[in-house]
Write a protein that holds these residues in place. Structure first.
Motif, short mmCIF file in Angstrom:
data_model
loop_
_atom_site.label_atom_id
_atom_site.label_comp_id
_atom_site.label_asym_id
_atom_site.label_seq_id
_atom_site.Cartn_x
_atom_site.Cartn_y
_atom_site.Cartn_z
N GLN A 20 -1.85 2.97 6.85
CA GLN A 20 -1.31 4.21 6.32
C GLN A 20 -2.37 5.07 5.63
O GLN A 20 -2.13 5.64 4.59
CB GLN A 20 -0.18 3.90 5.32
CG GLN A 20 1.00 3.20 5.91
CD GLN A 20 1.76 4.07 6.87
OE1 GLN A 20 1.95 5.26 6.61
NE2 GLN A 20 2.17 3.52 7.98
N GLN A 21 -3.55 5.17 6.17
CA GLN A 21 -4.64 5.88 5.51
C GLN A 21 -4.43 7.38 5.44
O GLN A 21 -5.13 8.06 4.71
CB GLN A 21 -5.96 5.56 6.21
CG GLN A 21 -6.32 4.08 6.18
CD GLN A 21 -6.42 3.52 4.78
OE1 GLN A 21 -6.91 4.16 3.88
NE2 GLN A 21 -5.93 2.30 4.60
N ALA A 22 -3.45 7.94 6.16
CA ALA A 22 -3.22 9.38 6.14
C ALA A 22 -2.46 9.82 4.89
O ALA A 22 -2.39 11.00 4.60
CB ALA A 22 -2.45 9.81 7.39
N LEU A 23 -1.90 8.88 4.13
CA LEU A 23 -1.16 9.23 2.93
C LEU A 23 -2.12 9.64 1.82
O LEU A 23 -3.13 9.00 1.60
CB LEU A 23 -0.32 8.04 2.46
CG LEU A 23 0.73 7.52 3.44
CD1 LEU A 23 1.38 6.25 2.90
CD2 LEU A 23 1.79 8.58 3.70
N THR A 24 -1.78 10.73 1.11
CA THR A 24 -2.63 11.20 0.01
C THR A 24 -1.78 11.72 -1.13
O THR A 24 -0.64 12.13 -0.93
CB THR A 24 -3.58 12.33 0.47
OG1 THR A 24 -2.79 13.40 0.97
CG2 THR A 24 -4.54 11.87 1.54
N GLY A 25 -2.34 11.71 -2.32
CA GLY A 25 -1.71 12.31 -3.48
C GLY A 25 -0.45 11.60 -3.93
O GLY A 25 -0.11 10.51 -3.46
N LEU A 29 1.68 8.51 -2.30
CA LEU A 29 1.91 7.30 -3.08
C LEU A 29 3.40 6.98 -3.16
O LEU A 29 3.82 5.85 -2.95
CB LEU A 29 1.33 7.46 -4.49
CG LEU A 29 1.58 6.33 -5.48
CD1 LEU A 29 1.02 5.01 -4.95
CD2 LEU A 29 0.98 6.67 -6.82
N CYS A 30 4.20 7.99 -3.44
CA CYS A 30 5.65 7.79 -3.52
C CYS A 30 6.19 7.32 -2.17
O CYS A 30 7.01 6.40 -2.11
CB CYS A 30 6.31 9.10 -3.94
SG CYS A 30 8.02 8.92 -4.44
N TYR A 62 -6.09 6.68 -3.22
CA TYR A 62 -5.25 6.35 -4.36
C TYR A 62 -5.90 6.71 -5.70
O TYR A 62 -7.06 6.41 -5.94
CB TYR A 62 -4.93 4.85 -4.33
CG TYR A 62 -4.24 4.32 -5.56
CD1 TYR A 62 -3.03 4.84 -5.98
CD2 TYR A 62 -4.80 3.29 -6.30
CE1 TYR A 62 -2.40 4.35 -7.10
CE2 TYR A 62 -4.17 2.79 -7.42
CZ TYR A 62 -2.97 3.33 -7.83
OH TYR A 62 -2.34 2.84 -8.94
N ASN A 63 -5.12 7.36 -6.55
CA ASN A 63 -5.54 7.72 -7.89
C ASN A 63 -4.59 7.03 -8.87
O ASN A 63 -3.39 7.27 -8.84
CB ASN A 63 -5.49 9.24 -8.05
CG ASN A 63 -5.90 9.71 -9.42
OD1 ASN A 63 -6.12 8.92 -10.34
ND2 ASN A 63 -6.01 11.01 -9.57
N ALA A 65 -3.92 7.49 -11.89
CA ALA A 65 -3.15 8.42 -12.73
C ALA A 65 -1.86 8.87 -12.03
O ALA A 65 -0.85 9.12 -12.70
CB ALA A 65 -4.01 9.63 -13.09
N ASP A 66 -1.88 8.94 -10.70
CA ASP A 66 -0.67 9.32 -9.97
C ASP A 66 0.43 8.28 -10.17
O ASP A 66 1.59 8.63 -10.38
CB ASP A 66 -0.95 9.48 -8.47
CG ASP A 66 -1.79 10.70 -8.15
OD1 ASP A 66 -1.88 11.61 -9.01
OD2 ASP A 66 -2.34 10.75 -7.04
N LEU A 67 0.08 7.00 -10.13
CA LEU A 67 1.07 5.94 -10.35
C LEU A 67 1.59 6.01 -11.78
O LEU A 67 2.79 5.89 -12.01
CB LEU A 67 0.49 4.57 -10.05
CG LEU A 67 1.46 3.40 -10.25
CD1 LEU A 67 2.66 3.52 -9.33
CD2 LEU A 67 0.76 2.07 -10.05
N ASP A 68 0.70 6.23 -12.74
CA ASP A 68 1.13 6.35 -14.13
C ASP A 68 2.15 7.48 -14.29
O ASP A 68 3.16 7.33 -14.97
CB ASP A 68 -0.06 6.59 -15.05
CG ASP A 68 -0.99 5.39 -15.15
OD1 ASP A 68 -0.55 4.25 -14.83
OD2 ASP A 68 -2.16 5.58 -15.53
N GLN A 69 1.89 8.61 -13.65
CA GLN A 69 2.80 9.75 -13.75
C GLN A 69 4.14 9.45 -13.08
O GLN A 69 5.20 9.81 -13.60
CB GLN A 69 2.16 11.00 -13.15
CG GLN A 69 1.03 11.53 -13.99
CD GLN A 69 0.32 12.71 -13.36
OE1 GLN A 69 0.71 13.20 -12.31
NE2 GLN A 69 -0.74 13.17 -14.01
N LEU A 70 4.10 8.79 -11.93
CA LEU A 70 5.35 8.42 -11.25
C LEU A 70 6.17 7.43 -12.08
O LEU A 70 7.39 7.54 -12.17
CB LEU A 70 5.07 7.85 -9.86
CG LEU A 70 4.63 8.84 -8.79
CD1 LEU A 70 4.24 8.10 -7.52
CD2 LEU A 70 5.71 9.84 -8.50
N LEU A 71 5.50 6.46 -12.69
CA LEU A 71 6.20 5.49 -13.53
C LEU A 71 6.80 6.16 -14.77
O LEU A 71 7.92 5.84 -15.17
CB LEU A 71 5.26 4.36 -13.94
CG LEU A 71 4.85 3.41 -12.81
CD1 LEU A 71 3.78 2.44 -13.30
CD2 LEU A 71 6.05 2.67 -12.26
#
Length: 98
Positions: A20-25, A29-30, A62-63, A65-71
């Motif tokens: 799934q390397q085409a996924l970004t941001g 991530l979601c 993967y960043n 900070a994006d996971l932190d914001q989603l959580l």
């Protein structure tokens, strides 16, 4: 039906979303987490916490900070739903009463 080793490897890796390397941001991530159904948040850190390895190995952009914001967004949503159920449901019983 007989399967060649390369086909079996591609099926196994594809089913675990390693392709799934085409996924970004944040949207990517979601989407990845939805496809995996869950990510176990791991508090043990040797090189990096395991859930970061899980996501990074499937999404090279993967960043953390994006996971932190989603959580945080998920936590706020859960708190809002709890508050709504308390207000609409007539309140919380304190002290074990009915």
């Amino acid at each position: 039906m007989e399967l060649e080793l390369k086909q079996a490897i591609n099926i196994a890796l594809g089913s675990q979303l390693y392709r799934q390397q085409a996924l970004t941001g944040k949207d990517g991530l979601c989407s990845l987490i939805q496809q995996l159904c869950y990510i176990q948040i791991d508090t043990i850190s040797v090189v990096e916490r395991a859930h970061h390895h899980t996501i990074w190995s499937r999404m090279n952009t993967y960043n953390k900070a994006d996971l932190d914001q989603l959580l945080l967004l998920l936590l706020l949503l859960l708190l809002l739903l709890l508050f709504k159920s308390v207000v609409v449901g007539g309140g919380i019983v304190v002290g074990g009463g009915t």
